[in-house]
Design an enzyme around this catalytic site. Structure first.
Site, short mmCIF file in Angstrom:
data_model
loop_
_atom_site.label_atom_id
_atom_site.label_comp_id
_atom_site.label_asym_id
_atom_site.label_seq_id
_atom_site.Cartn_x
_atom_site.Cartn_y
_atom_site.Cartn_z
N LYS A 161 -1.65 -5.77 7.89
CA LYS A 161 -2.16 -7.15 8.06
C LYS A 161 -3.60 -7.16 8.52
O LYS A 161 -4.41 -7.93 8.00
CB LYS A 161 -1.29 -7.90 9.09
CG LYS A 161 0.05 -8.36 8.62
CD LYS A 161 0.69 -9.29 9.62
CE LYS A 161 0.67 -8.77 11.03
NZ LYS A 161 1.32 -7.47 11.21
N THR B 176 -5.88 -4.83 8.16
CA THR B 176 -6.71 -4.33 7.07
C THR B 176 -6.95 -5.41 6.02
O THR B 176 -8.09 -5.63 5.58
CB THR B 176 -6.05 -3.09 6.43
OG1 THR B 176 -5.88 -2.08 7.43
CG2 THR B 176 -6.90 -2.54 5.30
N PHE C 35 -1.10 0.92 -2.19
CA PHE C 35 -1.10 2.29 -1.71
C PHE C 35 -1.22 3.23 -2.91
O PHE C 35 -0.89 2.85 -4.05
CB PHE C 35 0.17 2.59 -0.93
CG PHE C 35 0.18 2.04 0.47
CD1 PHE C 35 0.02 2.87 1.57
CD2 PHE C 35 0.33 0.68 0.69
CE1 PHE C 35 0.01 2.36 2.86
CE2 PHE C 35 0.32 0.15 1.98
CZ PHE C 35 0.16 1.00 3.06
#
Length: 556
Positions: A71, A73, A381
């Site tokens: 969050k 980031t 990711f």
């Protein structure tokens, strides 16, 4: 790719006075803590109150994995992207606690190319706010015990003192202690305990106070325990609210720092979201609203905790409600909610993504109950596959919720441009009409029931005999008009962290109610939530070090 700390240390910081100029602040508006950190003066905070507030964007998340879903980031990357689009934006974020920093998560100032700087300072002692809160908390504890030692004029029942000491670390050995042992000169022996600093009511008070006067009033309203006749004892009875406010006179001022891309950020306050209300200070958010056209802020843990508390506890204390809510989702968290184990989260599994989407769907539906536009941000990711991302986008489309990538960890501001444009479109095309979940006039029991049934989707709230007695007592004292702050696991909608996804057919057991009358809410304790966490088997502290030259290592 470089580690977070390597990226941070390779960034050339700009003088904080230069950062301040971006939002109309001058050097005289700042109290400098070196070249790259500053606190805002009260004169400036008061001066901007009459300016029209800008737009407020709240960032929250699905129920997280133990490592968190990014969050902070995403919040940082979104604000940077808004600035890159030519929008005058600021951040209002929480301060990290040394407990999680040295525990399971490591650093907590964003990550990759979406960080607030100087990250080493922010993660460690920063401007001393956490120490001031710890000191004020423990000063009150010492003053209580001194009152007992000096004759106990107020008739405090030492068995019913609810005020604990604090330390800003995870230290399970301090959860329950006995103090005053040795001899009469060492005080009155009694059972006591420690909370982590971010669980202290003084942290919550500081984060909800609007100025020094209001801070002192809230400190005076804190309940520290009960007399032998069961009547409450407040800080004002001890007449020490002035001394406590004195300790906090600088800590209450918001801290100004910068992102890697030079976006101004107010980093201030940090109550735990699974124990307290989980938001940065009202002063920081409110000041940013009046300085910038767009303010990005966050609420802790999943939307069932942080966002609910932001909207039902913090928002009524702000001059403006959120104009949009961003829910951060990761494929690894969706797969966890879809039934995969930790070791399987980096492997492609469309079925698990589809099953885990039920968790995200519930959060989206819940935010919509507040009549606020919602955007889903996919925090990407390296292990994510194109097929999984496409599937998640299709599932969001079926729910008619805008979705955008947030590749800000790897790409910084550029990786958040699509998200920023999507959020701006949501604000423009779907104006917010904020509606609170409950009314102050609802009973405590009804407020809790609404949160349990409407947000958690449980069948009902079950109250232990102790909690039932407290409901009656709190109603007699007039505390039933306060909002409710649920203390619950962050990993599940239920009070059982093993029930992942979107569980149904469960009850939430309220084992105890704790008055936080200074902060202005009642905490409802559920499950086995601890106000003093413990360290994991391999804490992040094992990887931390400092070189002979003073360079920090291992902060993620």
């Amino acid at each position: 790719m470089k580690s977070d700390i390597e990226i941070a240390q390779s960034t050339e910081l700009k003088p904080i006075t230069e950062i301040a100029e971006k939002v109309g602040l001058t050097a005289s508006d700042l109290e400098l803590y070196g070249s790259y950190k500053a606190k805002l003066s009260f004169d400036k905070i008061r001066a901007v109150k009459d300016q029209k507030p800008g737009k407020l964007i709240l960032v929250t998340a699905i129920n997280p994995t133990p490592a968190g879903e990014g969050k902070s980031t995403v919040s940082i990357g979104l604000a940077d992207a808004l600035n890159k689009l030519g929008k005058k934006s600021m951040l209002a974020l929480r301060e990290p606690s040394l407990g999680p920093v040295m525990g399971i998560k490591g650093g907590a100032a964003g990550g990759g190319y979406a960080q607030v700087l100087p990250m080493e300072d922010i993660n460690l002692h920063f401007t001393g706010d956490m120490h001031a809160i710890t000191t004020a908390n423990n000063a009150l504890a010492a003053l209580i015990d001194n009152h007992l030692q000096q004759g106990n004029e107020l008739g405090i029942d030492q068995r019913r003192i609810i005020w604990k000491r604090t330390v800003d670390l995870n230290d399970r050995a301090l959860r329950r202690v006995v103090i005053g042992l040795g001899s009469p000169v060492n005080g009155i022996p009694r059972e006591d305990g420690f909370d982590i600093t971010v669980a202290s009511e003084i942290m919550a008070v500081l984060c909800l106070a609007t100025d020094l006067k209001n801070l002192k009033e809230r400190l005076a309203d804190i309940v520290i325990g009960y007399r032998y006749d069961r009547t409450p004892v407040y800080v004002r009875d001890l007449k020490v609210e002035g001394a406590l406010a004195l300790i906090l006179k600088d800590a209450i001022k918001p801290n100004l720092v910068q992102t890697i891309y030079g976006t101004p950020a107010l980093v201030h306050g940090g109550p735990f979201a699974n124990i307290a209300h989980g938001c940065n200070s009202v002063l920081a958010t409110e000041t940013a609203l009046h300085l910038a056209d767009y303010t990005v802020t966050e609420a802790g843990f999943g939307a069932d905790l942080g966002a609910e508390k932001f909207l039902d506890i913090k928002t009524p204390n702000l001059s403006a409600a959120p104009d949009a809510v961003v829910i951060v989702a990761t494929l690894r968290a969706l797969k966890m909610h879809g039934g995969l184990t930790k070791d399987e989260l980096n492997k492609e599994n469309a079925d698990a993504v589809k099953a885990g989407f039920a968790n995200l769907k519930r959060h989206v539906e819940n935010i919509r109950k507040y009549q606020l536009p919602v955007v889903v941000a996919i925090n990407e990711f390296a292990s994510d596959t194109k097929a999984e991302i496409t599937l998640l986008e299709e599932l969001c489309d079926e729910l008619h919720v805008p979705v955008a990538p947030a590749n800000v960890w790897a790409e910084g501001a550029a990786g958040g441009l699509v998200l920023a444009e999507t959020v701006l479109a949501a604000i423009e095309n779907n104006p917010a009409d904020y509606q609170r979940l409950y009314s102050d006039d609802d009973s405590l029991e009804d407020k809790i029931a609404k949160i349990v049934t409407e947000i958690y989707r449980g069948d009902s709230a079950v109250f232990t005999s102790k909690a039932q007695t407290q409901l009656k007592q709190f109603a007699r004292l007039g505390w039933d008009k306060l909002p409710v702050c649920m203390a619950k696991t962050q990993y599940s909608f239920s009070d059982d962290q093993r029930l992942l996804g979107a569980p149904k057919g469960f009850e939430i057991t309220i084992r105890e109610l704790v008055p936080k009358t200074g902060a202005g809410f009642i905490v409802a304790l559920t499950g086995d939530v601890m106000t003093m966490p413990g360290l994991p088997k391999h804490p992040a502290a094992l990887s931390m070090d400092v070189t002979d030259e003073g360079n920090v290592l291992g902060l993620f």
